[in-house]
Design an enzyme around this catalytic site. Sequence first.
Site, PDB file in Angstrom:
ATOM      1  N   LEU A 258     -86.797-104.689  66.961  1.00  0.00           N
ATOM      2  CA  LEU A 258     -86.098-104.392  68.209  1.00  0.00           C
ATOM      3  C   LEU A 258     -85.286-103.106  68.145  1.00  0.00           C
ATOM      4  O   LEU A 258     -84.797-102.632  69.176  1.00  0.00           O
ATOM      5  CB  LEU A 258     -85.189-105.567  68.587  1.00  0.00           C
ATOM      6  CG  LEU A 258     -85.905-106.821  69.102  1.00  0.00           C
ATOM      7  CD1 LEU A 258     -84.940-108.000  69.194  1.00  0.00           C
ATOM      8  CD2 LEU A 258     -86.558-106.560  70.447  1.00  0.00           C
TER       9      LEU A 258
ATOM     10  N   THR B 229     -76.687-116.488  76.026  1.00  0.00           N
ATOM     11  CA  THR B 229     -75.950-117.422  75.178  1.00  0.00           C
ATOM     12  C   THR B 229     -74.666-117.919  75.835  1.00  0.00           C
ATOM     13  O   THR B 229     -74.008-117.177  76.584  1.00  0.00           O
ATOM     14  CB  THR B 229     -75.596-116.754  73.839  1.00  0.00           C
ATOM     15  OG1 THR B 229     -74.702-117.603  73.093  1.00  0.00           O
ATOM     16  CG2 THR B 229     -74.894-115.419  74.056  1.00  0.00           C
TER      17      THR B 229
ATOM     18  N   GLU C 267     -72.049-118.238  74.296  1.00  0.00           N
ATOM     19  CA  GLU C 267     -70.950-117.476  73.699  1.00  0.00           C
ATOM     20  C   GLU C 267     -70.392-116.438  74.668  1.00  0.00           C
ATOM     21  O   GLU C 267     -69.291-115.925  74.466  1.00  0.00           O
ATOM     22  CB  GLU C 267     -71.406-116.803  72.405  1.00  0.00           C
ATOM     23  CG  GLU C 267     -71.661-117.756  71.245  1.00  0.00           C
ATOM     24  CD  GLU C 267     -70.380-118.310  70.636  1.00  0.00           C
ATOM     25  OE1 GLU C 267     -69.337-117.625  70.714  1.00  0.00           O
ATOM     26  OE2 GLU C 267     -70.422-119.427  70.088  1.00  0.00           O
TER      27      GLU C 267
ATOM     28  N   TYR D 232     -71.154-110.374  68.677  1.00  0.00           N
ATOM     29  CA  TYR D 232     -72.416-110.976  69.123  1.00  0.00           C
ATOM     30  C   TYR D 232     -72.390-111.248  70.623  1.00  0.00           C
ATOM     31  O   TYR D 232     -73.310-110.878  71.361  1.00  0.00           O
ATOM     32  CB  TYR D 232     -72.669-112.273  68.349  1.00  0.00           C
ATOM     33  CG  TYR D 232     -73.743-113.148  68.945  1.00  0.00           C
ATOM     34  CD1 TYR D 232     -75.081-112.789  68.852  1.00  0.00           C
ATOM     35  CD2 TYR D 232     -73.426-114.340  69.600  1.00  0.00           C
ATOM     36  CE1 TYR D 232     -76.076-113.591  69.402  1.00  0.00           C
ATOM     37  CE2 TYR D 232     -74.409-115.146  70.150  1.00  0.00           C
ATOM     38  CZ  TYR D 232     -75.728-114.770  70.045  1.00  0.00           C
ATOM     39  OH  TYR D 232     -76.705-115.561  70.593  1.00  0.00           O
TER      40      TYR D 232
END
Length: 373
Positions: free
Chosen positions: A66, A134, A136, A158
């Site tokens: 990626l 996510t 998160e 993240y």
Amino acid sequence: MNKKVALITGITGQDGSYLAEFLLEKGYEVHGIKRRSSLFNTQRVDHLYKDPHEEDVNFKLHYGDLTDSSNLTRILAEVQPDEVYNLGAQSHVAVSFQSPEYTADVDAIGTLRLLEAIRFLGLTKKTKFYQASTSELYGLVQEIPQKETTPFYPRSPYAVAKMYAYWITINYRESYGIYACNGILFNHESPRRGETFVTRKITRGMANIAQGLEKCLFMGNLDALRDWGHAKDYVKMQWMMLQQDEPRDFVIATGVQYSVREFIDMSARELGIELEFVGKGVDEKAVVKSVIGTKAPAIKVGDIIVAVDPAYFRPAEVETLLGDPSLAKKELGWVPEITLQQMVSEMVASDLEQAQSHALLKKHGYNVNVSVE
């Protein structure tokens, strides 16, 4: 009728392997991107692999990364996928604090590279794009439960990287007409979960302790509350999101919440171990209250088998995550089928089998490394 073609990044991971199985069962031709390394690291998909020289091979792997836009563009040009599932990421929250720049490059800019390759190659009308987002993103939660309209408050590199990926997916959808959508995935587990993630650390650690391979499981925040589902249920939802007339972002969750402490207790009970948690904060410990059956021959009453190590606390904690999957149920008819108890039972059984094998090797004089970070 031509087969649908899917391209999966992160195919060697938990979600990628389950999604590949799911799509192959539906008759897809499945391509996956894996990073090149000195080890194959394909154990989760080895059972799907066939010699590429055979006829009618529907599962193919491509070396890629990626962080390499030219590589991604080449693979997309070659595969010409109908569906792209971007599941590849540096997905460990704790590691993102140690490697924030790498996390941003892979998770944020990696998503942009894929979307830009789709645009550059003129695939905007052909290729549908799923972005694995996510829970998160919610971080310091602004409301409970969290739904599609809940404001984000990321609490880790993240999560911040994933927030960029979330918005760039929406931007390319609105700017270029790409069928692109985000699945806001709450925690989802399985026996294929990476060993350093908290649930797998627990089930693997408890199985090892039961077999005498470890003495104690050291944990961080036992009070953290999470919404845990099974990865098999969640990859089905990912596929469903790309089968709609119009792209839309969805929360993927169970709507049920448990603490890390409760997950430990459930795992212990699967091994016939009853625990009593004593103390508070960094002094909290889990003491064996009773042992039933033969799954934990190395454990006796009074043993301390769980303790808190502050080294595992996050610089910025996410105390509670609870998803509201009502939109997915209403619009797509999706509901999770596997309960947490069923999932814990499956994970413990898998890790116990491995622990018993390691214990046998150790008994016969072989060195066995079972350490968990």
